[in-house]
Design an enzyme around this catalytic site. Sequence first.
Site, PDB file in Angstrom:
ATOM      1  N   GLY A  66       6.669  15.390  -5.931  1.00 15.15           N
ATOM      2  CA  GLY A  66       5.873  15.967  -4.575  1.00 15.15           C
ATOM      3  C   GLY A  66       6.219  17.499  -4.588  1.00 15.15           C
ATOM      4  N   GLY A 115       7.404  11.525  -6.708  1.00 13.93           N
ATOM      5  CA  GLY A 115       6.035  11.205  -6.434  1.00 13.93           C
ATOM      6  C   GLY A 115       5.149  10.705  -7.278  1.00 13.93           C
ATOM      7  N   GLU A 138      16.297  12.564  -7.068  1.00 14.39           N
ATOM      8  CA  GLU A 138      16.370  13.357  -5.883  1.00 14.39           C
ATOM      9  C   GLU A 138      17.874  13.634  -5.373  1.00 14.39           C
ATOM     10  OE1 GLU A 138      14.225  10.916  -6.542  1.00 14.39           O
ATOM     11  OE2 GLU A 138      12.358  11.342  -5.697  1.00 14.39           O
ATOM     12  N   ASP A 146      12.709   8.491  -2.792  1.00 22.94           N
ATOM     13  CA  ASP A 146      11.505   7.967  -1.725  1.00 22.94           C
ATOM     14  C   ASP A 146      10.437   7.235  -2.330  1.00 22.94           C
ATOM     15  OD1 ASP A 146      10.588  10.278  -2.491  1.00 22.94           O
ATOM     16  OD2 ASP A 146       9.794  10.998  -0.588  1.00 22.94           O
TER      17      ASP A 146
HETATM   18  C1  QUE Z   1      14.872  16.713  -8.707  1.00 20.23           C
HETATM   19  C2  QUE Z   1      13.923  16.453  -7.884  1.00 20.23           C
HETATM   20  C3  QUE Z   1      12.525  17.136  -8.067  1.00 20.23           C
HETATM   21  C4  QUE Z   1      12.480  18.439  -8.871  1.00 20.23           C
HETATM   22  C5  QUE Z   1      13.525  18.671  -9.741  1.00 20.23           C
HETATM   23  C6  QUE Z   1      14.843  17.949  -9.724  1.00 20.23           C
HETATM   24  C7  QUE Z   1      11.482  16.817  -7.464  1.00 20.23           C
HETATM   25  C8  QUE Z   1      10.273  17.393  -7.704  1.00 20.23           C
HETATM   26  C9  QUE Z   1      10.252  18.574  -8.588  1.00 20.23           C
HETATM   27  C10 QUE Z   1       9.207  19.373  -8.790  1.00 20.23           C
HETATM   28  C11 QUE Z   1       8.799  19.723 -10.107  1.00 20.23           C
HETATM   29  C12 QUE Z   1       7.695  20.527 -10.478  1.00 20.23           C
HETATM   30  C13 QUE Z   1       6.934  21.200  -9.520  1.00 20.23           C
HETATM   31  C14 QUE Z   1       7.238  20.897  -8.247  1.00 20.23           C
HETATM   32  C15 QUE Z   1       8.316  20.035  -7.903  1.00 20.23           C
HETATM   33  O1  QUE Z   1      11.488  19.083  -9.104  1.00 20.23           O
HETATM   34  O2  QUE Z   1      11.384  15.862  -6.730  1.00 20.23           O
HETATM   35  O3  QUE Z   1       6.656  21.398  -7.072  1.00 20.23           O
HETATM   36  O4  QUE Z   1       5.690  22.032  -9.837  1.00 20.23           O
HETATM   37  O5  QUE Z   1       9.073  17.250  -6.959  1.00 20.23           O
HETATM   38  O6  QUE Z   1      16.034  18.397 -10.044  1.00 20.23           O
HETATM   39  O7  QUE Z   1      13.862  15.422  -7.300  1.00 20.23           O
END
Ligand code: QUE
Length: 334
Positions: A66, A115, A138, A146
């Site tokens: 997400g 997500g 997460e 989630d």
């Molecule tokens: C742990 C996570 C997430 C993460 C990195 C972690 C996560 C997540 C993102 C993410 C990745 C690329 C994107 C962005 C978010 O990275 O849940 O907007 O462009 O969404 O170490 O849980």
Amino acid sequence: MTEQTVIARKDGRIGRILMNRPKALNALDIEMIRGIAVALEQWRDDPHVHAVVIEGAGERAFCAGGDIIAVRQASMDGRRKDVEAFFAEEYALNQMIATYPKPYIALIDGICMGGGIGVSVHGAYRVASEHAMFAMPETAIGFFPDVGASYFLPRLPGTVGMYLALTGARVLGADAVHAGLATHFVPRDKMVGLSAVLAKEGLAALGQFAEAAPTGMLVAQHAAIERCFNVGSVPEVFRHLENQGGEWAEATLKTLRGVSPSALFWSMKLIREGADQTLAQCLATELKLTRTVTTHPDFLEGVRAMVVDKDREPKWQPARIEDVDSAGIAKMFA
Ligand code: QUE
């Protein structure tokens, strides 16, 4: 003109959804969540659409998660309604996919985290290639697994789900099939062919393209995972891993010592309680938990360290599992 971040179109017998934000690893922002939901609603009663196929644009990712950066910003700005809307609409989409009346097929040929798992695992068919990489990471950002993870993780074999939830361990395509995160294995070089034949012939294409999933490494670790994760508390996980010894236990300990101590506690409680709840109940509990967790210092710090600044050196509060207050964690669920 800006590129559409979700491209939904009919193609032969199917409706196609392309998550199209490849530079952000197709991470889902609220516009994308709405775009996917609108497409699914339109096709629900369209007699020409026999199945839905969802894919990620680019070589690297199906969907990395997400848009947690936007959620963190909204939380810091005190825009609670925006935080609430993001998770409420994301989880409603997860539920819609779980109850969708037509075959829903995710083609996963790259990173599939958080997500991304939410828009795939609840569907009837999840096709993984050798480049598929599943994870619920997460705890590393001070959040919790989630998108219905409290429903699907406790339903994986043995205690594998708790292991994945606490450590954020990566599961590659073959292992994902063995664990039940994916339903079919199709190598990358056949995935484009599968996608085309799905439009022409529908679901029958799956049987033509699927291959036996090679044996992965999760199977080899199964006994150790049971010994260390089928236990009553977070401190007990550490104790069993310390007694276990060996390369896997050392690496797992190192991972667990790096993630948010508080997140280990609320994630364990969440995953355990989800075992005997429906998906709808699990998503409702998760939505409730987002309200407290997104204001916790570890969430703001975790997203900062892992996703925004990328220094990968989060300063957790508290920093040691010995100092996490279980009663305080329980209150976050109320
Ligand atoms: C742990 C996570 C997430 C993460 C990195 C972690 C996560 C997540 C993102 C993410 C990745 C690329 C994107 C962005 C978010 O990275 O849940 O907007 O462009 O969404 O170490 O849980």
